[in-house]
Design a protein around this motif. Structure first.
Motif, PDB file in Angstrom:
ATOM      1  N   THR A 184       0.828  -1.202   0.000  1.00  9.51           N
ATOM      2  CA  THR A 184       0.000   0.000   0.000  1.00  9.51           C
ATOM      3  C   THR A 184       0.865   1.255   0.000  1.00  9.51           C
ATOM      4  O   THR A 184       0.622   2.192  -0.768  1.00  9.51           O
ATOM      5  CB  THR A 184      -0.926   0.012   1.226  1.00  9.51           C
ATOM      6  OG1 THR A 184      -1.736  -1.161   1.221  1.00  9.51           O
ATOM      7  CG2 THR A 184      -1.819   1.234   1.212  1.00  9.51           C
ATOM      8  N   LEU A 185       1.883   1.290   0.854  1.00  5.77           N
ATOM      9  CA  LEU A 185       2.772   2.457   0.912  1.00  5.77           C
ATOM     10  C   LEU A 185       3.530   2.636  -0.398  1.00  5.77           C
ATOM     11  O   LEU A 185       3.742   3.765  -0.847  1.00  5.77           O
ATOM     12  CB  LEU A 185       3.740   2.307   2.079  1.00  5.77           C
ATOM     13  CG  LEU A 185       3.106   2.332   3.476  1.00  5.77           C
ATOM     14  CD1 LEU A 185       4.174   2.127   4.544  1.00  5.77           C
ATOM     15  CD2 LEU A 185       2.356   3.635   3.715  1.00  5.77           C
ATOM     16  N   ALA A 186       3.929   1.524  -1.026  1.00  8.41           N
ATOM     17  CA  ALA A 186       4.626   1.617  -2.311  1.00  8.41           C
ATOM     18  C   ALA A 186       3.711   2.212  -3.384  1.00  8.41           C
ATOM     19  O   ALA A 186       4.135   3.062  -4.173  1.00  8.41           O
ATOM     20  CB  ALA A 186       5.116   0.233  -2.735  1.00  8.41           C
ATOM     21  N   MET A 187       2.447   1.773  -3.403  1.00  4.15           N
ATOM     22  CA  MET A 187       1.501   2.314  -4.384  1.00  4.15           C
ATOM     23  C   MET A 187       1.202   3.779  -4.103  1.00  4.15           C
ATOM     24  O   MET A 187       1.048   4.583  -5.027  1.00  4.15           O
ATOM     25  CB  MET A 187       0.213   1.498  -4.374  1.00  4.15           C
ATOM     26  CG  MET A 187       0.344   0.123  -4.988  1.00  4.15           C
ATOM     27  SD  MET A 187      -1.243  -0.689  -5.202  1.00  4.15           S
ATOM     28  CE  MET A 187      -2.005   0.369  -6.434  1.00  4.15           C
ATOM     29  N   LEU A 188       1.128   4.148  -2.825  1.00  2.00           N
ATOM     30  CA  LEU A 188       0.909   5.548  -2.483  1.00  2.00           C
ATOM     31  C   LEU A 188       2.085   6.412  -2.929  1.00  2.00           C
ATOM     32  O   LEU A 188       1.905   7.545  -3.395  1.00  2.00           O
ATOM     33  CB  LEU A 188       0.687   5.694  -0.976  1.00  2.00           C
ATOM     34  CG  LEU A 188      -0.659   5.214  -0.446  1.00  2.00           C
ATOM     35  CD1 LEU A 188      -0.669   5.260   1.082  1.00  2.00           C
ATOM     36  CD2 LEU A 188      -1.808   6.058  -1.005  1.00  2.00           C
ATOM     37  N   PHE A 189       3.306   5.880  -2.813  1.00  2.00           N
ATOM     38  CA  PHE A 189       4.485   6.619  -3.263  1.00  2.00           C
ATOM     39  C   PHE A 189       4.433   6.854  -4.777  1.00  2.00           C
ATOM     40  O   PHE A 189       4.670   7.970  -5.255  1.00  2.00           O
ATOM     41  CB  PHE A 189       5.756   5.857  -2.899  1.00  2.00           C
ATOM     42  CG  PHE A 189       7.020   6.533  -3.384  1.00  2.00           C
ATOM     43  CD1 PHE A 189       7.549   7.616  -2.707  1.00  2.00           C
ATOM     44  CD2 PHE A 189       7.661   6.068  -4.527  1.00  2.00           C
ATOM     45  CE1 PHE A 189       8.701   8.239  -3.166  1.00  2.00           C
ATOM     46  CE2 PHE A 189       8.811   6.685  -4.984  1.00  2.00           C
ATOM     47  CZ  PHE A 189       9.342   7.765  -4.296  1.00  2.00           C
ATOM     48  N   VAL A 190       4.104   5.802  -5.524  1.00  2.00           N
ATOM     49  CA  VAL A 190       4.009   5.932  -6.981  1.00  2.00           C
ATOM     50  C   VAL A 190       2.895   6.919  -7.360  1.00  2.00           C
ATOM     51  O   VAL A 190       3.069   7.769  -8.245  1.00  2.00           O
ATOM     52  CB  VAL A 190       3.751   4.555  -7.625  1.00  2.00           C
ATOM     53  CG1 VAL A 190       3.477   4.699  -9.119  1.00  2.00           C
ATOM     54  CG2 VAL A 190       4.945   3.633  -7.399  1.00  2.00           C
ATOM     55  N   ALA A 191       1.754   6.816  -6.681  1.00  2.00           N
ATOM     56  CA  ALA A 191       0.645   7.727  -6.960  1.00  2.00           C
ATOM     57  C   ALA A 191       1.028   9.167  -6.630  1.00  2.00           C
ATOM     58  O   ALA A 191       0.718  10.098  -7.385  1.00  2.00           O
ATOM     59  CB  ALA A 191      -0.588   7.321  -6.148  1.00  2.00           C
ATOM     60  N   GLY A 192       1.740   9.360  -5.518  1.00  2.00           N
ATOM     61  CA  GLY A 192       2.186  10.704  -5.160  1.00  2.00           C
ATOM     62  C   GLY A 192       3.157  11.268  -6.175  1.00  2.00           C
ATOM     63  O   GLY A 192       3.102  12.451  -6.522  1.00  2.00           O
TER      64      GLY A 192
END
Length: 226
Positions: A184-192
């Protein structure tokens, strides 16, 4: 020898995406946060041999419901925005006093753009609207409304899988929870990063800010018992 003037080829008009980068990223993050909150907060389904499957389908059902609600709101918001723009155009077109029509256009400008547009430019817009033969009396739904709503729905639902799927494929619930939160944190980083690149705020800065938001939310869930 005949010489022919070069024929100017008309470049095909680039179709604008129905959902811009901000829409896509925010809807994806919304789905991630919903699934993360659900996975962290729900303990009622974590007992028994099929606990992982129960949690996965519970989280999926939650995001299906919220994705549907968000899709409906997208359609209504699109119609309302189109109706507002049409009402503005009709007001300007019907106004006989040119100065009043220009003032209506100026009042509709965002405050940040108002100093950059002078009355002469607004008068050109007024003239074009006045010359328009016909405008629809009210806004209607269009195909892109429903295509965009489908995109919103899919983004919210797809965000469920990286958060909840580890509980299906990994037997140990503690390990699955750790992997779920890392994904989840990895996807949030990419989305950010995508959001920062689109807005000019800086990809890495926005990526870390979005990840920090995810960490804060995860810590809050843990403190609340999740």
């Amino acid at each position: 020898m005949n010489t022919a003037a070069p024929i100017q080829q008309r470049m095909p008009e680039k179709r604008q995406p129905i959902l811009n980068a901000v829409d896509r990223v925010t809807e994806l993050c919304f789905g991630l946060f919903m699934a993360l909150t659900f996975v962290g907060a729900v303990k009622a389904v974590t007992a028994g041999d099929d606990a992982g499957r129960k949690l996965f389908f519970a989280a999926l059902g939650c995001n299906l419901a919220w994705g549907l609600a968000d899709a409906v709101m997208f359609v209504l918001r699109s119609l309302a925005d189109r109706g507002q723009r049409l009402a503005l155009a009709l007001s300007v077109k019907r106004e006989q006093d040119h100065a009043v029509a220009v003032r209506i256009l100026r009042d509709a400008l965002p405050k940040s753009l108002e100093p950059l547009v002078d009355d002469a430019e607004l008068e050109l817009i007024r003239e074009r609207l006045a010359a328009t033969l016909a405008l629809p009396p009210r806004a209607h739904f269009i195909r892109d409304d429903f295509v965009g709503a489908l995109g919103v729905f899919l983004l919210v639902v797809v965000a469920t899988f990286p958060v909840a799927l580890p509980f299906v494929v990994i037997g140990d619930r503690t390990t699955a929870l750790v992997i779920s939160r890392v994904l989840t944190l990895a996807m949030l980083f990419v989305a950010g990063c995508a959001l920062g690149r689109y807005t000019g705020a800086g990809a890495l800065k926005a990526g870390f800010a979005m990840t920090l938001l995810g960490v804060v939310l995860t810590m809050a869930i843990i403190l609340l018992g999740g």
